[in-house]
Scaffold this motif. Sequence first.
Motif, PDB file in Angstrom:
ATOM      1  N   PRO B 363       0.809  -1.217   0.000  1.00  0.00           N
ATOM      2  CA  PRO B 363       0.000   0.000   0.000  1.00  0.00           C
ATOM      3  C   PRO B 363       0.845   1.271   0.000  1.00  0.00           C
ATOM      4  O   PRO B 363       1.783   1.393   0.797  1.00  0.00           O
ATOM      5  CB  PRO B 363      -0.832  -0.112   1.278  1.00  0.00           C
ATOM      6  CG  PRO B 363      -0.271  -1.214   2.060  1.00  0.00           C
ATOM      7  CD  PRO B 363       0.525  -2.074   1.157  1.00  0.00           C
ATOM      8  N   ALA B 364       0.498   2.189  -0.887  1.00  0.00           N
ATOM      9  CA  ALA B 364       1.230   3.432  -0.982  1.00  0.00           C
ATOM     10  C   ALA B 364       0.866   4.356   0.171  1.00  0.00           C
ATOM     11  O   ALA B 364       1.646   5.224   0.560  1.00  0.00           O
ATOM     12  CB  ALA B 364       0.935   4.100  -2.314  1.00  0.00           C
ATOM     13  N   SER B 365      -0.344   4.130   0.712  1.00  0.00           N
ATOM     14  CA  SER B 365      -0.789   5.035   1.770  1.00  0.00           C
ATOM     15  C   SER B 365       0.013   4.833   3.055  1.00  0.00           C
ATOM     16  O   SER B 365       0.095   5.723   3.882  1.00  0.00           O
ATOM     17  CB  SER B 365      -2.279   4.793   2.042  1.00  0.00           C
ATOM     18  OG  SER B 365      -2.474   3.428   2.329  1.00  0.00           O
ATOM     19  N   VAL B 366       0.583   3.640   3.177  1.00  0.00           N
ATOM     20  CA  VAL B 366       1.400   3.374   4.360  1.00  0.00           C
ATOM     21  C   VAL B 366       2.801   3.890   4.076  1.00  0.00           C
ATOM     22  O   VAL B 366       3.450   3.449   3.139  1.00  0.00           O
ATOM     23  CB  VAL B 366       1.445   1.866   4.651  1.00  0.00           C
ATOM     24  CG1 VAL B 366       2.413   1.582   5.768  1.00  0.00           C
ATOM     25  CG2 VAL B 366       0.067   1.372   4.990  1.00  0.00           C
ATOM     26  N   GLY B 367       3.239   4.805   4.877  1.00  0.00           N
ATOM     27  CA  GLY B 367       4.558   5.398   4.627  1.00  0.00           C
ATOM     28  C   GLY B 367       5.659   4.477   5.064  1.00  0.00           C
ATOM     29  O   GLY B 367       5.790   3.348   4.588  1.00  0.00           O
ATOM     30  N   LYS B 368       6.417   4.917   6.015  1.00  0.00           N
ATOM     31  CA  LYS B 368       7.510   4.098   6.512  1.00  0.00           C
ATOM     32  C   LYS B 368       6.918   3.001   7.404  1.00  0.00           C
ATOM     33  O   LYS B 368       6.097   3.265   8.264  1.00  0.00           O
ATOM     34  CB  LYS B 368       8.472   4.977   7.313  1.00  0.00           C
ATOM     35  CG  LYS B 368       9.836   4.375   7.454  1.00  0.00           C
ATOM     36  CD  LYS B 368      10.799   5.438   7.967  1.00  0.00           C
ATOM     37  CE  LYS B 368      12.081   4.810   8.462  1.00  0.00           C
ATOM     38  NZ  LYS B 368      11.892   4.012   9.691  1.00  0.00           N
ATOM     39  N   ASP B 369       7.331   1.809   7.166  1.00  0.00           N
ATOM     40  CA  ASP B 369       6.699   0.686   7.851  1.00  0.00           C
ATOM     41  C   ASP B 369       7.765  -0.363   8.105  1.00  0.00           C
ATOM     42  O   ASP B 369       8.015  -1.239   7.310  1.00  0.00           O
ATOM     43  CB  ASP B 369       5.580   0.132   6.954  1.00  0.00           C
ATOM     44  CG  ASP B 369       4.725  -0.881   7.691  1.00  0.00           C
ATOM     45  OD1 ASP B 369       4.864  -0.965   8.918  1.00  0.00           O
ATOM     46  OD2 ASP B 369       3.928  -1.550   7.024  1.00  0.00           O
ATOM     47  N   ASP B 370       8.406  -0.245   9.272  1.00  0.00           N
ATOM     48  CA  ASP B 370       9.592  -1.065   9.508  1.00  0.00           C
ATOM     49  C   ASP B 370       9.279  -2.546   9.538  1.00  0.00           C
ATOM     50  O   ASP B 370       9.934  -3.351   8.905  1.00  0.00           O
ATOM     51  CB  ASP B 370      10.248  -0.662  10.838  1.00  0.00           C
ATOM     52  CG  ASP B 370      10.778   0.747  10.768  1.00  0.00           C
ATOM     53  OD1 ASP B 370      11.152   1.144   9.645  1.00  0.00           O
ATOM     54  OD2 ASP B 370      10.780   1.446  11.792  1.00  0.00           O
TER      55      ASP B 370
END
Lengths: 355, 676
Positions: B363-370
């Motif tokens: 998903p592009a809406s989720v930014g940084k997502d470790d």
Amino acid sequence: MLWVDKYRPRILDKMIVHEEVAQNLKKLVSEQDCPHLLFYGPPGSGKKTLIMALLKEMFGPAAEKVKLEQKAWKIDAGTRTIELELAMLASTHHVELNPSDAGFQDRYIVQEIIKEMAKNRPIDSKGKKGFKVLVLNEVDKLSKEAQHSLRRTMEKYSASCRLILCCSSSSRVTEAVRSRCLNIRVNAPSAEEIVKVLEFIAKKESIQLPPEFAARIAVQSCRSLRRAILSFETCRVQQYPFVMNQAIPPMDWEQYVSEIASDIMKEQSPKRLFQVRGKIYELLVNCIPPEIILKVKLLSELLKKLDAELKHEVCHWAAYYEHRMRLGQKAIFHIEAFIAKFMSIYKEFLIATFG
Amino acid sequence: MICKSKPTKTQSKTSDSKEKLLEKEVQVSLLSKKTAAKYSQSSISSQKKKENFADLLTWTEKYRPKVPNDIVGNQSIVKQLHDWLAHWHDEFLHKKNKAISKKQPDGLAKKAVLISGTPGIGKSTSAMLVSQMLGFHVTEVNASDNRGKADAKIIKGVGGNTSNSIKELIGNEALSESKDWSKYAKSVLIMDEVDGMSAGDRGGVADLIASIKTTKIPIICICNDRYSQKLKSLVNYCMLLNFRKPTKQQMAKRLLQIAHAEGIEVNEIALEELAERVNGDMRMALNQLQYMSLSQSVIKYDDVRERLLSSAKDEDISPFTAVDKLFDFKGGRMRMDERIDLSMSDPDLVPLIVQENYINYRPASVGKDDNGIKRMNTIARAADSIGDGDIINVQIRRFRQWQLSQAGSLASSIIPAAFMHGNRETLEPGERNYNRFGGWLGKNSTLGKNLRLLEDAHIHILASQTSNVDRETLRIDYWSHLVKQLTDPLRIMPKDAAVQKVVEFMDTYSLSQEDLDTIVEISKFQGHPSPMDGIQPAVKAALTKAYKQGSSLRVVKTADLINLPGLKKAPKKRIAALLEPVETGLGEENDDALLENEEEGSNSEETDIAFNQTGDKKPQLDLLTDNRKGMEVQLDLKNEEGKSSGWKTTPASKARGSRSSEKGGRSGSSGSKRKR
């Protein structure tokens, strides 16, 4: 013949479990008549056995001579004619069928069959009953409409037929139907009772059954007598004489669900979710009902491995998605949603706890 | 009408002689003759009168081409049509001539012509104009006419309805020389919208073909889609003419003339844009132009653009394209109505494809997502929404709440796409990075098949009367045990004993060999060994053989599976061969009981045979024999004739003998039935 079928008690007097219920039933029908009955209780508790024994009590051996009929119904529903085909077991005195097999058209079946039975009313002679008995299985799976039409016909034709309804959960039977029946709860047998039955069979088959082993079978059967006897026989086939730590083989699908559960616990990622979807499909395609997958097995497997603080929440979501699954039609969507939800909760929990 | 627009222009286009011819034609023609005639007369008279009249016409009527040369584009095809029609009578009616002049190209040798092309590009107009120009009397029938009986007015046919009149029309060329037809030299039949013709319309296409075969006048058929299934047979009898969309330049040129005629200020680029937007549909272009002219007298490029963005013709999008667009990285910028359009392009398939593929998107809406938490959360929410979509779908379908369909596509496609849109990534090695087709359909049909098989096995088990389980319990509780009972002996025990044991077991539960396959098939799990693994092929073959040997005995057991008359499923052959279905069909209470006894008896007898064959004293079989004795008593009471014919025979030692006795019993009992 399998032991389950072989040692199924045929008459009320021979009941090992639910002795009290059996005796009450016997008294009930001794007056040559009976009210409508609703048997409810978990699977494997002996509802069907009780019903068959009751029928035998009422009609004598003739009730056992059943014949399978694949009956086609032509129902005139106003503007169109509906054609339905349904298998039913019939003797001269009773008819047994599974109206929920007709799907959303079950309503017509319920109306039609009762009407037809009312038409062919058996003659009261030579001690024969003046009514027929209609055994309806899985009434909890009937649609609301069918249950409503049931309640009207139950009264209208009560002179010529008695209904025996059978279901696993009375909560899905409408209040109206329940109040018109004598409700008989058939409990799941306790572990001791199961052991008793197993010992009875062992004696008849003249095999040695160590009490500890019997107890283990009873525990693993989840208080389903049928399952206990089946796995007892499986064990017998597998290895005899029994040894103390002999493994009790699980059902094929149960094993598969356990694998899925451990898959889910091991990794929570889109990739894993995708793989799990494939496995769930596999189960569904193999005719395992989705409710059983989600509620009975998957949830309990997950709960076994879960930390206490998450259990409550997971149970809540399982119930939530099970409800939605009943509202919906494509079960896989809802099971998948549950798994996705679980993965998301569990992952969050893992990271919060272990960093 | 042309004269109205600009006499100079039309004259430049059409020669004087043609003009005259046209004038004549217009007066003669049946269709729109009144307006046309009136108009051509009035065109010479005052300007005012003209103006009044013109207001009544839409531009599409007003500027309908009056001579074939006016038609935008497709001139060569119009010419072809013209040649065909012009030579028609020489070709088909004056056979002598035809025999001599056989040099004509093949296409012209057909008696009818099929014109195809998208709507609004002048098919009907060309057919009409060419016919008129050649002096034909035109009878136009389109799909919407056919059903009404009032259409008799077009031509007064014998039966009063169109179909009769058409038959008469095509059959009687002679008529044209006599009676009220005499004033028309020749006739032509134009069948418009043939692809909209259904069986209700005079026997549909088949009738049309029959008409073509016998016709004595030319027939022009017009359709939108030549490849339509309905027209498959028709195309063989017709010369095919395919009208192509005119180019935007051609259209713009014509539109410009009209715009000038109407006094609208508009430049060519704007008109080209218009032409492009309407996708070659001249009629639509004119309608749009007229509509715009109502509000403004100067039309610019931007106006056209703006107006047509919303009213653009629906283009066909494949569900895959729709899903691609919804999940596109930039999918978040789409407007809501665009998304609804996309998801509604196929409201059944799009949700399935969305469901199949949403996990694959990052998903592009989720930014940084470790650690992937956010993504997992988003997936859960999307899955939730897909579930909503399913629930709404049930409401739509089961309770016919179609007003929910937008909400349904919102929940099942748009919201998941809004959550998940981004770059697609593969989850399995070797997978192509394209959206997969929704797997649900396939799985569902497999499930349906398996349920049917399971039900078959279930019914067999019920018929055996050894068990009384329901289908679900059968699968859940019994199934794995059945598998073990049926396959384990084959693996561990010596061949003959194993086979015997399994066949015996199958007989107890009256399982057929198909059921055995079902049981094995439905127990297969991906990644688990099949229950049949490890069994020698020789053992399997022996099993089949042993089962087949005993199959003659099993007939009676499954006999009650005979379907009642009037059902779709054909009864299985071996059953049908041995039992007259009448026996089950006739159904008095007593006879039924009798039949049951019969079955009961034969069942126990059969087990007796098995018992004797094995020679293996098992308590369960003893039980059964006891049972049988009970049965005999009953039979004595109920059926005296049956008794005499051999139910009481001691358990036969050979299958052969017992079978004959069984047969005797059967015939005897049926005889007794007849007596009653």
